[in-house]
Motif scaffolding. Structure first.
Motif, PDB file in Angstrom:
ATOM      1  N   GLN A   1      74.008  36.362  28.598  1.00 35.90           N
ATOM      2  CA  GLN A   1      74.898  37.372  28.017  1.00 35.90           C
ATOM      3  C   GLN A   1      75.702  36.789  26.849  1.00 35.90           C
ATOM      4  O   GLN A   1      76.088  37.516  25.934  1.00 35.90           O
ATOM      5  CB  GLN A   1      75.845  37.925  29.092  1.00 35.90           C
ATOM      6  N   ALA A   2      75.963  35.476  26.882  1.00 36.65           N
ATOM      7  CA  ALA A   2      76.638  34.819  25.764  1.00 36.65           C
ATOM      8  C   ALA A   2      75.645  34.441  24.674  1.00 36.65           C
ATOM      9  O   ALA A   2      75.948  34.545  23.475  1.00 36.65           O
ATOM     10  CB  ALA A   2      77.386  33.576  26.251  1.00 36.65           C
ATOM     11  N   ALA A   3      74.447  34.008  25.079  1.00 36.12           N
ATOM     12  CA  ALA A   3      73.430  33.598  24.107  1.00 36.12           C
ATOM     13  C   ALA A   3      73.035  34.766  23.199  1.00 36.12           C
ATOM     14  O   ALA A   3      72.704  34.559  22.026  1.00 36.12           O
ATOM     15  CB  ALA A   3      72.202  33.053  24.833  1.00 36.12           C
ATOM     16  N   ASP A   4      73.092  35.980  23.721  1.00 38.31           N
ATOM     17  CA  ASP A   4      72.808  37.165  22.903  1.00 38.31           C
ATOM     18  C   ASP A   4      73.768  37.276  21.721  1.00 38.31           C
ATOM     19  O   ASP A   4      73.476  37.949  20.747  1.00 38.31           O
ATOM     20  CB  ASP A   4      72.941  38.439  23.759  1.00 38.31           C
ATOM     21  N   ARG A   5      74.919  36.634  21.852  1.00 40.74           N
ATOM     22  CA  ARG A   5      75.961  36.737  20.821  1.00 40.74           C
ATOM     23  C   ARG A   5      76.041  35.485  19.947  1.00 40.74           C
ATOM     24  O   ARG A   5      76.950  35.347  19.131  1.00 40.74           O
ATOM     25  CB  ARG A   5      77.320  36.998  21.491  1.00 40.74           C
ATOM     26  N   LEU A   6      75.106  34.526  20.131  1.00 34.97           N
ATOM     27  CA  LEU A   6      75.141  33.259  19.380  1.00 34.97           C
ATOM     28  C   LEU A   6      74.956  33.487  17.877  1.00 34.97           C
ATOM     29  O   LEU A   6      73.997  34.127  17.450  1.00 34.97           O
ATOM     30  CB  LEU A   6      74.048  32.321  19.896  1.00 34.97           C
ATOM     31  N   VAL A   7      75.879  32.947  17.095  1.00 34.78           N
ATOM     32  CA  VAL A   7      75.801  33.024  15.637  1.00 34.78           C
ATOM     33  C   VAL A   7      75.469  31.653  15.055  1.00 34.78           C
ATOM     34  O   VAL A   7      74.576  31.518  14.220  1.00 34.78           O
ATOM     35  CB  VAL A   7      77.135  33.535  15.040  1.00 34.78           C
ATOM     36  N   ASP A   8      76.184  30.629  15.504  1.00 39.57           N
ATOM     37  CA  ASP A   8      75.977  29.302  14.937  1.00 39.57           C
ATOM     38  C   ASP A   8      76.598  28.265  15.880  1.00 39.57           C
ATOM     39  O   ASP A   8      77.378  28.619  16.777  1.00 39.57           O
ATOM     40  CB  ASP A   8      76.622  29.214  13.540  1.00 39.57           C
ATOM     41  N   ALA A   9      76.230  27.001  15.660  1.00 39.98           N
ATOM     42  CA  ALA A   9      76.810  25.896  16.429  1.00 39.98           C
ATOM     43  C   ALA A   9      76.815  24.663  15.548  1.00 39.98           C
ATOM     44  O   ALA A   9      75.948  24.508  14.681  1.00 39.98           O
ATOM     45  CB  ALA A   9      75.998  25.636  17.708  1.00 39.98           C
ATOM     46  N   GLY A  10      77.794  23.789  15.766  1.00 40.02           N
ATOM     47  CA  GLY A  10      77.868  22.591  14.926  1.00 40.02           C
ATOM     48  C   GLY A  10      78.910  21.615  15.420  1.00 40.02           C
ATOM     49  O   GLY A  10      79.435  21.739  16.528  1.00 40.02           O
ATOM     50  N   VAL A  11      79.164  20.610  14.582  1.00 39.26           N
ATOM     51  CA  VAL A  11      80.107  19.542  14.906  1.00 39.26           C
ATOM     52  C   VAL A  11      81.092  19.416  13.747  1.00 39.26           C
ATOM     53  O   VAL A  11      80.676  19.339  12.589  1.00 39.26           O
ATOM     54  CB  VAL A  11      79.369  18.197  15.111  1.00 39.26           C
ATOM     55  N   ASP A  12      82.385  19.414  14.051  1.00 38.65           N
ATOM     56  CA  ASP A  12      83.409  19.189  13.032  1.00 38.65           C
ATOM     57  C   ASP A  12      83.600  17.690  12.855  1.00 38.65           C
ATOM     58  O   ASP A  12      84.597  17.100  13.263  1.00 38.65           O
ATOM     59  CB  ASP A  12      84.718  19.896  13.415  1.00 38.65           C
ATOM     60  N   LYS A  13      82.575  17.109  12.202  1.00 40.66           N
ATOM     61  CA  LYS A  13      82.409  15.661  12.140  1.00 40.66           C
ATOM     62  C   LYS A  13      83.568  14.938  11.440  1.00 40.66           C
ATOM     63  O   LYS A  13      83.895  13.807  11.787  1.00 40.66           O
ATOM     64  CB  LYS A  13      81.088  15.387  11.404  1.00 40.66           C
ATOM     65  N   ALA A  14      84.191  15.597  10.475  1.00 42.01           N
ATOM     66  CA  ALA A  14      85.221  14.926   9.666  1.00 42.01           C
ATOM     67  C   ALA A  14      86.373  14.411  10.524  1.00 42.01           C
ATOM     68  O   ALA A  14      87.000  13.404  10.179  1.00 42.01           O
ATOM     69  CB  ALA A  14      85.743  15.872   8.591  1.00 42.01           C
ATOM     70  N   TYR A  15      86.624  15.080  11.665  1.00 38.27           N
ATOM     71  CA  TYR A  15      87.747  14.649  12.498  1.00 38.27           C
ATOM     72  C   TYR A  15      87.508  13.297  13.151  1.00 38.27           C
ATOM     73  O   TYR A  15      88.446  12.631  13.560  1.00 38.27           O
ATOM     74  CB  TYR A  15      88.072  15.731  13.549  1.00 38.27           C
ATOM     75  N   ARG A  16      86.240  12.891  13.236  1.00 38.62           N
ATOM     76  CA  ARG A  16      85.934  11.555  13.767  1.00 38.62           C
ATOM     77  C   ARG A  16      86.354  10.464  12.782  1.00 38.62           C
ATOM     78  O   ARG A  16      86.576   9.316  13.178  1.00 38.62           O
ATOM     79  CB  ARG A  16      84.435  11.442  14.102  1.00 38.62           C
ATOM     80  N   GLY A  17      86.456  10.809  11.502  1.00 30.40           N
ATOM     81  CA  GLY A  17      86.764   9.809  10.481  1.00 30.40           C
ATOM     82  C   GLY A  17      88.247   9.655  10.192  1.00 30.40           C
ATOM     83  O   GLY A  17      88.624   8.838   9.359  1.00 30.40           O
TER      84      GLY A  17
END
Length: 256
Positions: free
Chosen positions: A225-241
DNA sequence: ATGGCTTAGTTCCTAAGA
């Protein structure tokens, strides 16, 4: 809406980074892991001042998970996993936020292996699978977000060789994770980046960040029911730096 | 790579992380 999972590696040490993230990025829901703080010392007022409601399940020194929501208080559904009453680690917290069920998960690391810590990890995956099955039966939009301490595939690490003896990459760890997916959960980051090569963790040691020597262990699993609403996924990598960064980066999914 | 960092506790060191 944006849902983020973020292993902060100590909420006290990481509070400036977390507040920056909330202010700059403004995620709707944030699942935190490794608070390393008791219930009494959770920085509730600072997080509330940033505009977020929070439910937390703390523990002195180690573990600890929380769910934050922008402009609303999450409603607690379950604290801890069933199946092992003597387990006193704070590693699972499930909340409702609007029509969404969100769980913050801190799966045991499992090193050294073999040994009791690895056995505990495998049992914990089994217990999580039991809860995940119950959630699927409820047929609601649900997100299981957290630090799973599992590298699911060989292309989820900078070096198979460096990690091959680690608990994060053992066949038993992977098969437990795969069995979870086989219930009907969608690995959102994998779905959006099927070729792999996306990291969520970089060790503090040996210049791992500078060498981009990372791996993917923070996952957001979606019910159908959540996967039906998936738009995008990612990592806010800059915060690691950034200065005084966690060794994990905020990892997110966007749902309609 | 047996550890190089980082955090927390009550510390001048140990335990845990991944």
């Amino acid at each position: 809406m944006k849902i983020t999972t973020y292993n902060v590696n100590g909420i006290k040490a990481r509070l400036p980074r977390l507040l920056e993230y909330l202010e700059e990025d403004g995620p709707d829901i944030v699942c935190l892991q490794e608070l390393k703080a008791s219930d009494e010392t959770f920085p509730e007022s600072e997080i509330r001042a940033a505009g977020y409601g929070a439910v937390w399940h703390g523990q002195k020194s180690w573990n600890g998970v929380a769910v934050l929501a922008r402009g609303i208080d999450p409603v607690e559904r379950q604290r801890g996993l069933g199946g092992e009453p003597e387990d006193d680690h704070s590693r699972y917290l499930e909340c409702a936020v609007g029509d969404l069920v969100v769980a913050s998960i801190y799966l045991p690391n499992g090193n050294p292996r073999p040994g009791p810590k690895f056995d505990y990890k495998l049992r914990w995956i089994d217990r999580l699978r039991a809860r995940a099955a119950a959630l699927l039966a409820q047929e609601v939009p649900a997100v299981l977000a957290g630090d799973y301490n599992v590298i699911p595939n060989d292309d989820d690490t900078y070096s198979v060789r460096a990690m091959q003896d680690d608990a994060l990459m053992q066949p038993e760890s992977r098969s437990g994770y795969r069995a979870l997916l086989a219930q009907g959960w969608t690995d959102s980051l994998r779905t959006r980046h099927p070729a792999g090569g996306v990291w969520t963790f970089w060790d503090y040691q040996a210049g791992a960040w500078a060498r981009d020597a990372g791996f993917r262990i923070d996952h957001l699993l979606l019910s159908p029911q959540a996967a039906d609403r998936l738009v995008d996924a990612g990592v806010d990598k800059a915060y690691r730096g950034r200065e005084k960064a966690s060794d994990h980066a905020p990892t997110w999914v966007r749902l309609r």
